[in-house]
Scaffold this active site. Structure first.
Site, PDB file in Angstrom:
ATOM      1  N   SER A 128       0.811  -1.207   0.000  1.00 38.42           N
ATOM      2  CA  SER A 128       0.000   0.000   0.000  1.00 38.42           C
ATOM      3  C   SER A 128       0.853   1.270   0.000  1.00 38.42           C
ATOM      4  O   SER A 128       1.591   1.510  -0.935  1.00 38.42           O
ATOM      5  CB  SER A 128      -0.967  -0.033   1.190  1.00 38.42           C
ATOM      6  OG  SER A 128      -2.058   0.827   0.981  1.00 38.42           O
ATOM      7  N   LYS A 180     -22.029  16.613   8.732  1.00 37.91           N
ATOM      8  CA  LYS A 180     -20.911  16.776   9.667  1.00 37.91           C
ATOM      9  C   LYS A 180     -20.689  15.520  10.506  1.00 37.91           C
ATOM     10  O   LYS A 180     -19.557  15.217  10.895  1.00 37.91           O
ATOM     11  CB  LYS A 180     -21.167  17.979  10.590  1.00 37.91           C
ATOM     12  CG  LYS A 180     -20.020  18.311  11.525  1.00 37.91           C
ATOM     13  CD  LYS A 180     -18.763  18.648  10.738  1.00 37.91           C
ATOM     14  CE  LYS A 180     -17.622  19.023  11.671  1.00 37.91           C
ATOM     15  NZ  LYS A 180     -16.393  19.296  10.921  1.00 37.91           N
TER      16      LYS A 180
END
Length: 312
Positions: A128, A180
């Protein structure tokens, strides 16, 4: 007789204190010289080894994007450094830290002024974010048993909304902005939110990752979509896919680089610089950590230089 003994004891304590102080000063001066800019001049021509061990993340001594980028820059600008060897052993981590190191390497790799090659040697794994960085280097080598790849992006979370219903607990969240509380584990994820995470975050980051690997590896990559599917491969398979340039153990890498560059000294870079003028402004904990780190790196460098065998 008692007064004489007491006087003798005081003198002995004073002389012992002076000796201890002198030894402490000599140790600090020694450590200071070891970590000073003259250390590289004393070593002479060598290959700079930069360790990339552990999760790629901000704050990690050996993988922090800004710190590693600075170490690479210093090595490039050091006239005694003839090449850079990155020892990679990481499962991945932060995309932003990986991007910072990747761009630093790419800047020098394609610079007309820089003639120093940058290599990567893989130990247990380079997956990765670690492979993101490695793809920027000139050549990558791994062992047969090394694991390489995992070119993908993931974001983990939990969903506890059903649990709190069973327990009888009410979750109260106050926020301004419709999304949010997007990653709140105690609320369900809507289709709109799931699509946003997938399309605006994961897919975009994955595309950036793919483009970075393609740019770094060039036409060495085999044209197979599964390369970018998040799968991971052993060294031999990684060679066939063009993810790495060959299968070599660290000792074989050293022999290869010695033949290529005519340099047989390997010195770990990335040690904290020490100045006596900073001694009075640092706390005891910082001083102890710095000295311990310098001793550790010096021991590692000495073993590396003498035996040409990695120490970790």
């Amino acid at each position: 007789m008692i007064q004489e003994s007491a006087r003798h004891l005081k003198v002995k304590k004073w002389t012992d204190g002076v000796k201890a102080g002198a030894i402490a000063i000599m140790m600090m001066v020694s450590v200071g010289y070891t970590l000073s800019d003259t250390a590289s001049e004393k070593i002479g021509p060598h290959i700079a080894v930069i360790s990339l061990t552990g999760p790629i993340e901000t704050g990690n001594r050996e993988t922090d994007g800004w710190k590693v980028s600075q170490v690479i820059t210093d090595a490039i600008e050091d006239d005694n450094v003839k090449a850079i060897l990155i020892e990679a052993n990481s499962p991945g981590g932060s995309p932003s830290d990986a991007e910072m190191i990747y761009k630093t390497i790419m800047k020098y790799r394609f610079s007309e002024e820089n003639t120093k090659p940058i290599y990567t040697t893989v130990r247990t794994s380079c997956a990765s974010a670690c492979y993101y960085i490695a793809a920027a280097t000139d050549e990558i080598y791994a062992m047969d048993s090394s694991l390489v790849g995992s070119i993908g992006v993931r974001m983990d979370g939990w969903g506890f909304q059903d649990v709190i219903k069973k327990v009888g607990v009410e979750r109260r969240v106050f926020h301004a902005g419709t999304h949010k509380a997007l990653m709140d584990p105690f609320k369900p994820v809507s289709k709109e939110e799931r699509a946003f995470i997938q399309d605006s975050i994961l897919t975009k980051l994955h595309t950036q990752f793919i483009n970075a690997v393609k740019k770094g590896r060039g036409d060495r990559l085999v044209d197979k979509p599964e390369i970018f599917s998040g799968l991971i491969w052993t060294g031999e398979e990684a060679v066939e896919l063009g993810l790495i340039d060959g299968v070599k153990t660290p000792m074989e890498i050293e022999a290869y680089l010695e033949k290529q560059l005519g340099v047989d000294k390997y010195i770990y870079h990335g040690r904290q610089k020490f100045k006596l003028t900073n001694l009075f402004s640092m706390d005891a904990s910082t001083l102890v950590d710095m000295i311990s780190e310098s001793i550790y790196h010096e021991f590692k460098s000495d073993v590396k230089s003498n035996s040409l065998t990695p120490t970790y």
